[in-house]
Design a protein around this motif. Structure first.
Motif, PDB file in Angstrom:
ATOM      1  N   GLU A  79     -37.850  90.709   9.740  1.00  0.00           N
ATOM      2  CA  GLU A  79     -37.680  90.498  11.184  1.00  0.00           C
ATOM      3  C   GLU A  79     -37.501  91.868  11.802  1.00  0.00           C
ATOM      4  O   GLU A  79     -37.066  92.810  11.141  1.00  0.00           O
ATOM      5  N   TYR A  80     -37.861  91.978  13.077  1.00  0.00           N
ATOM      6  CA  TYR A  80     -37.595  93.225  13.797  1.00  0.00           C
ATOM      7  C   TYR A  80     -37.513  92.934  15.285  1.00  0.00           C
ATOM      8  O   TYR A  80     -37.949  91.878  15.752  1.00  0.00           O
ATOM      9  N   ALA A  81     -36.945  93.888  16.024  1.00  0.00           N
ATOM     10  CA  ALA A  81     -36.833  93.744  17.475  1.00  0.00           C
ATOM     11  C   ALA A  81     -36.777  95.130  18.099  1.00  0.00           C
ATOM     12  O   ALA A  81     -36.461  96.123  17.417  1.00  0.00           O
ATOM     13  N   TYR A 132     -36.612 100.630  17.820  1.00  0.00           N
ATOM     14  CA  TYR A 132     -36.851  99.500  16.929  1.00  0.00           C
ATOM     15  C   TYR A 132     -35.695  99.341  15.937  1.00  0.00           C
ATOM     16  O   TYR A 132     -35.105 100.336  15.493  1.00  0.00           O
ATOM     17  N   TYR A 133     -35.443  98.097  15.585  1.00  0.00           N
ATOM     18  CA  TYR A 133     -34.489  97.762  14.516  1.00  0.00           C
ATOM     19  C   TYR A 133     -35.136  96.664  13.683  1.00  0.00           C
ATOM     20  O   TYR A 133     -35.679  95.717  14.253  1.00  0.00           O
ATOM     21  N   GLY A 134     -35.088  96.789  12.374  1.00  0.00           N
ATOM     22  CA  GLY A 134     -35.720  95.754  11.559  1.00  0.00           C
ATOM     23  C   GLY A 134     -35.131  95.650  10.161  1.00  0.00           C
ATOM     24  O   GLY A 134     -34.408  96.538   9.707  1.00  0.00           O
ATOM     25  N   THR A 135     -35.453  94.543   9.489  1.00  0.00           N
ATOM     26  CA  THR A 135     -34.992  94.305   8.114  1.00  0.00           C
ATOM     27  C   THR A 135     -36.165  94.493   7.165  1.00  0.00           C
ATOM     28  O   THR A 135     -37.117  93.715   7.208  1.00  0.00           O
ATOM     29  N   PRO A 136     -36.119  95.520   6.306  1.00  0.00           N
ATOM     30  CA  PRO A 136     -37.238  95.760   5.384  1.00  0.00           C
ATOM     31  C   PRO A 136     -37.326  94.657   4.324  1.00  0.00           C
ATOM     32  O   PRO A 136     -36.362  94.399   3.609  1.00  0.00           O
TER      33      PRO A 136
END
Lengths: 206, 206
Positions: free
Chosen positions: B75-77, B83-87
């Motif tokens: 997910e990312y936003a 940007y912020y996201g989960t690898p």
């Protein structure tokens, strides 16, 4: 839990010989629980020391059969000429005062409860292995090989319904199994389907 | 848990200001857990004392956008220009060695995870009341009334997705909420859908 919040009906079941009774007792030994064991009704005679309303509700065959007709059992079964059943009114009464009501019943009974109270939580107690179950069945029996094989066949048929339960808890150690059931009860109270109405109501009050 | 048994992905989410971060920290303070916090990736600059790979993975905007194209985020936003996201690869790697991976993310992110990993466990942290949430939002903000009202409006929209989560945990006290999440994680491991295959395999070995 707040007073008058309805409790959960927790059905502990699994193949004969898996140690359901021992796990249930360990569950009741956990500190600060809110559990109540549902006392069954039976037509068999009281054994020495058994108390009416504590060990069982002892009734006549006629009364039991009338209650069946009136739909007063959550589940019932006949076993070697006697009836055994869970009185629906007692269960409802305790759930309504917020108690978690625990049934420890056979697989066929559990399937009856599913029909009547699908919102209950169904826990299947499984042996750590097939050999472990055979050992348990052999260990407590003085019966010949044939009877033991019959029991294993019955257990095999009972294994087949495991997928109809919500949870499968392996009875590797009794304490471990009891702890898992307690976690299941806690988690079930947070299930969205059980909390969403309360939650929506909370949001309305501003 | 046995080595190499796949861990659970636990998504902790809920309206802004509900105290997700505090609950997550309390969860990691519980004894003998098997949890790992998923480190996010971001394009914002490290703040003083922040370590790459511990607080965040710090990458350039180009790298982040390439990773988006390659589908490398669970997910990312975008948030105020960054940007912020989960690898995804990091999460998969830890799940595969049996760790329970905990994401603490916003509601929109959680809905993205649901699409990609429906087997994850989704926990919605709810305030004990609407007033309690307003107090929290007001308490920590030095912003004017207008901003606070905007945040409450955002929270209201986020409330609407609560029914899409598996569990709703009320943050009445932080310890209570963390304990409930731990019970949920334990219970989820006994869910029939997660155990039935292992169980059937066990029965085959005689």
């Amino acid at each position: 839990m707040k007073l008058n919040e309805r409790g959960l009906l927790v059905v502990i079941s699994g193949p004969s010989g898996v140690g359901k009774g021992t796990v249930r007792k360990a569950l009741f030994n956990i500190d600060r629980h809110n559990l109540e064991y549902s006392v069954s009704m039976t037509t068999r005679s009281p054994r020495l020391g058994e108390q009416d309303g504590k060990d069982y509700y002892f009734v006549s065959k006629d009364e039991f059969e009338n209650r069946i007709k009136e739909g007063k059992f959550l589940e019932y079964a006949e076993f070697v000429g006697n009836y055994y059943g869970t009185p629906l009114d007692k269960v409802e009464e305790r759930l309504n005062v917020g108690k978690e009501v625990v049934l420890e019943i056979e697989v066929q009974g559990a399937m009856q409860v599913r029909e009547k109270m699908p919102e209950a939580v169904f826990v299947f107690i499984a042996p750590p292995s097939r050999d472990a179950l055979r050992e348990r069945i052999t260990g407590r029996a003085t019966e010949p090989e044939k009877i033991i094989n019959q029991r294993m066949d019955k257990a095999d048929r009972e294994f087949d319904v495991a997928h109809k339960y919500d949870y499968i808890v392996v009875n590797d150690t009794v304490e471990n199994a009891a702890d898992k059931i307690m976690a299941i009860i806690r988690a079930e109270h947070s299930k969205t389907k059980r909390t969403i109405h309360k939650y929506m109501k909370m949001l309305e009050v501003e």
